[in-house]
Design a protein around this motif. Structure first.
Motif, PDB file in Angstrom:
ATOM      1  N   ASN A 163       0.906  -1.240  -0.177  1.00  0.00           N
ATOM      2  CA  ASN A 163       0.572   0.144   0.363  1.00  0.00           C
ATOM      3  C   ASN A 163       0.723   1.137   0.686  1.00  0.00           C
ATOM      4  OD1 ASN A 163      -2.486  -0.845  -0.487  1.00  0.00           O
ATOM      5  ND2 ASN A 163      -2.528  -1.116   2.202  1.00  0.00           N
ATOM      6  N   PHE A 164       1.426   1.229   0.510  1.00  0.00           N
ATOM      7  CA  PHE A 164       2.956   2.749   1.035  1.00  0.00           C
ATOM      8  C   PHE A 164       3.584   2.753  -0.514  1.00  0.00           C
ATOM      9  CE2 PHE A 164       6.467   4.440   1.574  1.00  0.00           C
ATOM     10  CZ  PHE A 164       6.278   5.517   2.478  1.00  0.00           C
ATOM     11  N   LEU A 165       3.382   1.865  -1.047  1.00  0.00           N
ATOM     12  CA  LEU A 165       4.942   1.440  -2.636  1.00  0.00           C
ATOM     13  C   LEU A 165       3.675   2.075  -3.453  1.00  0.00           C
ATOM     14  CD1 LEU A 165       7.548   0.543  -0.792  1.00  0.00           C
ATOM     15  CD2 LEU A 165       8.156  -0.007  -2.406  1.00  0.00           C
ATOM     16  N   THR A 166       2.438   1.566  -3.420  1.00  0.00           N
ATOM     17  CA  THR A 166       2.407   1.697  -4.660  1.00  0.00           C
ATOM     18  C   THR A 166       1.147   2.970  -4.099  1.00  0.00           C
ATOM     19  OG1 THR A 166       0.041   0.333  -3.971  1.00  0.00           O
ATOM     20  CG2 THR A 166       1.970  -0.284  -5.163  1.00  0.00           C
ATOM     21  N   LYS A 167       0.247   3.285  -3.158  1.00  0.00           N
ATOM     22  CA  LYS A 167      -0.971   4.291  -3.448  1.00  0.00           C
ATOM     23  C   LYS A 167       0.120   5.329  -2.991  1.00  0.00           C
ATOM     24  CE  LYS A 167      -4.675   1.288  -2.293  1.00  0.00           C
ATOM     25  NZ  LYS A 167      -5.203   0.263  -1.735  1.00  0.00           N
ATOM     26  N   THR A 168       1.122   5.671  -1.897  1.00  0.00           N
ATOM     27  CA  THR A 168       1.645   6.746  -1.035  1.00  0.00           C
ATOM     28  C   THR A 168       2.456   7.193  -2.274  1.00  0.00           C
ATOM     29  OG1 THR A 168       0.657   5.866   1.074  1.00  0.00           O
ATOM     30  CG2 THR A 168       1.552   7.745   1.294  1.00  0.00           C
ATOM     31  N   HIS A 169       3.435   6.942  -1.724  1.00  0.00           N
ATOM     32  CA  HIS A 169       4.992   7.228  -1.903  1.00  0.00           C
ATOM     33  C   HIS A 169       5.303   7.685  -3.578  1.00  0.00           C
ATOM     34  CE1 HIS A 169       9.314   6.239  -3.105  1.00  0.00           C
ATOM     35  NE2 HIS A 169       9.573   7.319  -2.269  1.00  0.00           N
ATOM     36  N   ARG A 170       6.146   8.253  -3.874  1.00  0.00           N
ATOM     37  CA  ARG A 170       6.439   8.324  -4.791  1.00  0.00           C
ATOM     38  C   ARG A 170       8.008   9.859  -5.452  1.00  0.00           C
ATOM     39  NH1 ARG A 170       5.465  13.769  -6.903  1.00  0.00           N
ATOM     40  NH2 ARG A 170       3.632  15.442  -5.585  1.00  0.00           N
ATOM     41  N   PHE A 171       8.595   9.311  -5.936  1.00  0.00           N
ATOM     42  CA  PHE A 171      10.094   9.860  -6.017  1.00  0.00           C
ATOM     43  C   PHE A 171       9.363  11.271  -6.315  1.00  0.00           C
ATOM     44  CE2 PHE A 171      11.646   5.449  -6.345  1.00  0.00           C
ATOM     45  CZ  PHE A 171      12.546   5.773  -5.293  1.00  0.00           C
ATOM     46  N   HIS A 172      10.606  12.322  -6.042  1.00  0.00           N
ATOM     47  CA  HIS A 172       9.590  13.934  -6.264  1.00  0.00           C
ATOM     48  C   HIS A 172      10.909  14.595  -7.237  1.00  0.00           C
ATOM     49  CE1 HIS A 172       6.913  14.315  -3.194  1.00  0.00           C
ATOM     50  NE2 HIS A 172       7.744  12.983  -2.340  1.00  0.00           N
ATOM     51  N   SER A 173      12.015  14.172  -6.928  1.00  0.00           N
ATOM     52  CA  SER A 173      12.916  14.949  -7.752  1.00  0.00           C
ATOM     53  C   SER A 173      12.811  14.263  -9.356  1.00  0.00           C
ATOM     54  CB  SER A 173      14.627  14.633  -7.200  1.00  0.00           C
ATOM     55  OG  SER A 173      15.699  13.554  -6.770  1.00  0.00           O
ATOM     56  N   GLU A 174      13.469  15.127  -9.677  1.00  0.00           N
ATOM     57  CA  GLU A 174      13.548  13.740 -11.025  1.00  0.00           C
ATOM     58  C   GLU A 174      14.851  12.553 -11.347  1.00  0.00           C
ATOM     59  OE1 GLU A 174      14.805  14.807 -16.293  1.00  0.00           O
ATOM     60  OE2 GLU A 174      14.523  16.948 -14.712  1.00  0.00           O
ATOM     61  N   ALA A 175      16.184  13.254 -10.162  1.00  0.00           N
ATOM     62  CA  ALA A 175      16.929  12.298 -10.620  1.00  0.00           C
ATOM     63  C   ALA A 175      16.931  11.341 -10.134  1.00  0.00           C
ATOM     64  CB  ALA A 175      18.460  12.826  -9.667  1.00  0.00           C
ATOM     65  N   ALA A 176      16.027  11.323  -8.978  1.00  0.00           N
ATOM     66  CA  ALA A 176      15.401  10.083  -7.975  1.00  0.00           C
ATOM     67  C   ALA A 176      15.120   9.619  -8.643  1.00  0.00           C
ATOM     68  CB  ALA A 176      14.662  10.551  -6.671  1.00  0.00           C
ATOM     69  N   SER A 177      13.674   9.850  -9.498  1.00  0.00           N
ATOM     70  CA  SER A 177      13.022   9.000 -10.826  1.00  0.00           C
ATOM     71  C   SER A 177      13.776   8.316 -11.579  1.00  0.00           C
ATOM     72  CB  SER A 177      11.686   9.426 -10.789  1.00  0.00           C
ATOM     73  OG  SER A 177      10.532   9.363 -11.505  1.00  0.00           O
ATOM     74  N   THR A 178      14.243   8.773 -12.307  1.00  0.00           N
ATOM     75  CA  THR A 178      14.844   8.789 -13.709  1.00  0.00           C
ATOM     76  C   THR A 178      16.124   6.867 -12.795  1.00  0.00           C
ATOM     77  OG1 THR A 178      15.028  10.437 -14.242  1.00  0.00           O
ATOM     78  CG2 THR A 178      17.096   8.965 -14.818  1.00  0.00           C
ATOM     79  N   ASN A 179      17.050   7.406 -11.474  1.00  0.00           N
ATOM     80  CA  ASN A 179      17.070   6.338 -11.362  1.00  0.00           C
ATOM     81  C   ASN A 179      17.170   5.508 -10.505  1.00  0.00           C
ATOM     82  OD1 ASN A 179      20.175   7.225 -11.959  1.00  0.00           O
ATOM     83  ND2 ASN A 179      19.040   8.987 -11.727  1.00  0.00           N
ATOM     84  N   TRP A 180      16.241   5.376  -9.306  1.00  0.00           N
ATOM     85  CA  TRP A 180      15.482   4.762  -8.669  1.00  0.00           C
ATOM     86  C   TRP A 180      14.003   4.330  -8.810  1.00  0.00           C
ATOM     87  CZ3 TRP A 180      16.508   7.984  -3.903  1.00  0.00           C
ATOM     88  CH2 TRP A 180      18.132   8.440  -3.918  1.00  0.00           C
TER      89      TRP A 180
END
Length: 401
Positions: A163-180
């Motif tokens: 639930n946390f990973l699919t509904k609550t959490h998201r990466f905010h920065s472009e660098a984190a989103s791209t790499n992780w």
């Protein structure tokens, strides 16, 4: 920049080591160091300037210091600790406000307003995009159990993470989103796979438990919980042992340098009759230093064991095969046979794990007792030596009047 960050690191390491309760096995120094490392990586990828990076790293070091005093709203206490530290360091008010705001940005549910706030939020949850996600979340689960009295079944914990990973959490920065994001997706897939397997195996587990309870008049503990407990506890023991060895090596190095300086600079001058008043202080200084060296060596010196066992020892369940000192002189054939016998016997296996944990505890107890004695001797030696030199100089001065 480097000096202020180094002072912040020293302050936080001391604070967490001295005041943080042992129940915080997730929100501890290891977590803080991980957040600092990931914040630095993301700031480089995001092309932050030196000032922005300095603020970010300072906030990363200080963001969880509030756990030393409270759990609820610990961010507010962390800000208070950060402001006090930065004020002592004579940091400009504008910098203090920026660092405080970055710490506040780590609050659950906060929506970041700029790139720096995005980065510190992503760094704080960097384990979500790492291969060590399962191990790290197990530490969080245990911390909640110890500190917050929250307990979860295996199925409930899997659902909580999904639930946390699919509904609550998201990466905010472009660098984190791209790499992780790719690794995060793999972690979600792994959780879903485990959840499906748990559901499929639930009926089998119930039948097996019923069968075991029929054969044995005792309640069996959940296997995964036992394994997690042993894994986490053994890891903590090993970490404490490494800390003890590091402290002993530091003392050993410091005292070795002191002895070298004394022998090369001070002892050579004692042949001169005009320096006879320095003999007693020098002897006292060297004795305490050598004693500290000997104790440091004793704290890290390994014990030698026989490394052999017999088939009777295995049959009687007397030997702990999980410790290398009990089998390092045995042949591969005998060792494989003994391990096979142990793996077939659940009670023997868990007994060996318990013995391994117990004797690791005894080793830690010995190390820390000797280490405490070493620091005491070193401290007393420095004080007594300084006093004795002062007295010697004063008496010599009076004699020359």
């Amino acid at each position: 920049m480097n000096t202020l960050i180094a002072e912040a690191e020293k302050h936080v390491v001391h604070l967490l080591n001295e005041k943080l309760e042992s129940q915080f096995i997730y929100h501890n120094l290891t977590h803080t160091q991980r957040v600092v490392k990931k914040a630095a990586e993301l700031s480089d990828l995001s092309n932050l300037n030196n000032s922005e990076k300095e603020h970010l790293i300072l906030a990363a070091w200080l963001h969880d210091t509030g756990f030393t005093e409270v759990i609820e709203n610990h961010e507010v206490k962390s800000i208070a600790i950060a402001e006090a530290f930065l004020t002592d360091q004579k940091v400009p008010e504008e910098t203090i406000k920026t660092v405080s705001q970055l710490i506040l940005a780590t609050t659950m549910g906060y929506e970041p307003q700029n790139i720096s706030e995005q980065i510190i939020r992503d760094a704080d949850c960097s384990h979500i995009g790492s291969k060590n996600f399962s191990d790290v979340t197990e530490l969080l689960r245990k911390e909640w159990e110890l500190a917050c009295d929250k307990t979860f079944t295996e199925g409930e914990w899997l659902q909580e993470n999904i639930n946390f990973l699919t509904k609550t959490h998201r990466f905010h920065s472009e660098a984190a989103s791209t790499n992780w994001t790719a690794t995060k997706s793999k972690n979600i897939a792994r959780l879903l796979k485990l959840q499906n397997k748990t559901k499929q195996d639930s009926v089998k587990i119930k039948h097996k438990k019923a069968e075991l309870s029929f054969k044995k008049n005792k309640v069996d503990l959940p296997e995964r919980g036992i394994e997690t407990m042993f894994r986490v506890t053994l890891k903590n023991h090993i970490t404490l042992s490494n800390i003890a060895d590091t402290k002993a090596n530091i003392l050993l190095s410091v005292n070795a340098i002191i002895v070298s300086l004394v022998l090369s600079n001070l002892v050579s001058k004692l042949d001169n009759s005009s320096n006879e008043y320095l003999i007693i202080p020098t002897v006292i200084f060297v004795l305490f230093t050598v004693t500290s060296i000997i104790l440091s060596i004793l704290a890290t010196r390994p014990n030698v064991t026989s490394g052999k066992f017999t088939k009777e020892d295995v049959a009687d369940k007397k030997v702990n095969l999980l410790f290398f000192g009990n089998f390092h002189k045995m042949s591969l054939k005998d060792f494989e046979w003994a391990m096979g016998e142990m793996m077939l016997d659940r009670d023997y296996l868990y007994s060996s794990m318990k013995k391994d944990l117990y004797f690791l505890g005894l080793v830690l107890d010995r190390k820390y007792k000797i280490l405490r004695l070493t620091y005491t001797v070193f401290m007393i030696g420095i004080i007594v030596s300084v006093i004795s030199f002062a007295i010697a100089f004063k008496l010599n001065a009076m004699a020359n009047l």
